[in-house]
Design an enzyme around this catalytic site. Structure first.
Site, PDB file in Angstrom:
ATOM      1  N   LYS A  78       0.848  -1.186   0.000  1.00 28.58           N
ATOM      2  CA  LYS A  78       0.000   0.000   0.000  1.00 28.58           C
ATOM      3  C   LYS A  78       0.881   1.232   0.000  1.00 28.58           C
ATOM      4  O   LYS A  78       1.955   1.249   0.617  1.00 28.58           O
ATOM      5  CB  LYS A  78      -0.879   0.034   1.240  1.00 28.58           C
ATOM      6  N   GLY A 176     -19.747   6.619  -2.195  1.00 27.51           N
ATOM      7  CA  GLY A 176     -18.665   6.917  -3.114  1.00 27.51           C
ATOM      8  C   GLY A 176     -18.840   6.110  -4.384  1.00 27.51           C
ATOM      9  O   GLY A 176     -19.925   5.575  -4.664  1.00 27.51           O
TER      10      GLY A 176
END
Length: 339
Positions: A78, A176
């Site tokens: 990440k 979203g």
């Protein structure tokens, strides 16, 4: 910081800054046993650098587990870029990030995540090939939503006895890109969809476009429903919020839904079936990983359908062992990663 790395069994942590562009970036590589680490890049403000680093570490670990249980030849990683108060040149900042990725010689492949876009990935691609989710690659959000939808059907079958979503009440927290697409699919399947979001415009759009029922953000968790689908940021489930839940199952797209690991056991004790987040929301990772490898869309769609199958297996193990599905999923992932 080494203690946090050891606790998560993180392989490497890379920090870089580029003062001319304002870049302050962290790349956490959790595990490369199954292949190069792949994971999105977040571009968000953080209270301090330590918070950003810990976020990257937690998310990287989740990506390793996600890739392993999705059957992908990828490791987990990440990236977090600390969003500055003023961005003089966004394109230059992401180009600098691309140079950082290139310096890792293929150990990490980046993609879109919270706060980043395909246009940002296009800038990264100016300096490295170890990037996906570019404009040419397409948005992974619909594929994440598709996988979560399949997972909700599997969860409904395991907890309610049928995968027919007709007339089920599903509460979607967060509208979203993924949450909105999921809510739309649920409505099309005949579910009664309850929605909340801090952006009232998104809520109103869902009401107008597919008949969603608006619920105040602070009331959604305690609203009676069959399935709660958290689709915002993580940490929504803690001891206090779990005590308020009035649902049969939790199955949503958000990463790191459990504020602490023991919350999984509290859900189990209340008889609320929990879909491990990194299993049910793996559709986006599946899409970007296979698209990066040149797979066709039908092959990717077929792989997405296995999310429901994997969840069904996890639920069966959990029932047999009288354990939370989250504990079972962790054990299965760790076996694949560490033997």
């Amino acid at each position: 910081m080494f203690a946090a790395m050891e606790a998560a069994r993180l392989e490497a942590l890379h920090l870089a800054q580029d003062p001319p562009t304002g870049l302050q970036a962290i790349i956490a590589i959790h595990n490369t046993t199954l292949g190069a680490a792949l994971g999105g890049c977040r571009f968000l403000p953080y209270a301090d650098p330590e918070s950003a680093i810990l976020d990257a570490i937690r998310l990287a670990q989740g990506m390793s587990y996600k890739a392993a249980l999705a059957g992908l030849p990828q490791g987990g990683g990440k990236a977090v870029i600390i969003r500055p108060g003023h961005i003089a040149n966004r394109a230059a900042l992401f180009e600098a990030f691309g140079r950082m990725i290139e310096s890792l010689a293929g150990r990490y492949i980046t993609a879109v995540d919270s706060g980043t876009s395909s246009a940002d990935m296009d800038c990264v691609a100016q300096h490295t090939q170890h990037v996906t989710s570019t404009s040419a690659g397409g948005d992974p959000s619909p594929h994440t939503a598709m996988g979560v939808f399949n997972g909700i059907r599997a969860t409904a079958l395991a907890r309610l006895g049928s995968d027919d979503l007709e007339s089920l009440r599903v509460a979607v927290q967060g509208l979203g890109h993924v949450g909105y697409a999921l809510a739309e699919q649920l409505a099309a399947a005949g579910a009664e969809v309850l929605v909340s979001d801090l952006d009232s415009g998104r809520v109103q759009l869902a009401v107008e476009q597919f008949g969603a029922h608006p619920v105040a953000s602070d009331a959604l968790l305690s609203t009676p429903c069959d399935i709660l689908a958290p689709c915002g940021l993580g940490g929504v489930l803690d001891s206090q919020s779990v005590a308020r839940l009035r649902c049969a199952a939790v199955a949503g797209a958000a990463n790191n839904q459990l504020a602490q690991a023991h919350v999984a056991d509290e859900l189990e004790a209340r008889g609320i079936l929990y879909a491990p987040d990194y299993v049910i929301n793996s559709g986006g990772l599946i899409y970007v990983a296979l698209q990066h490898r040149g797979e066709t869309l039908p092959a990717i769609t077929a792989h997405l359908s296995r999310i429901g199958v994997r969840l069904t297996e996890i639920y069966a193990h959990a029932q047999a062992d009288k354990r939370s599905p989250a504990r079972v999923a962790d054990a299965l992932a760790e076996h694949l990663l560490y033997g």
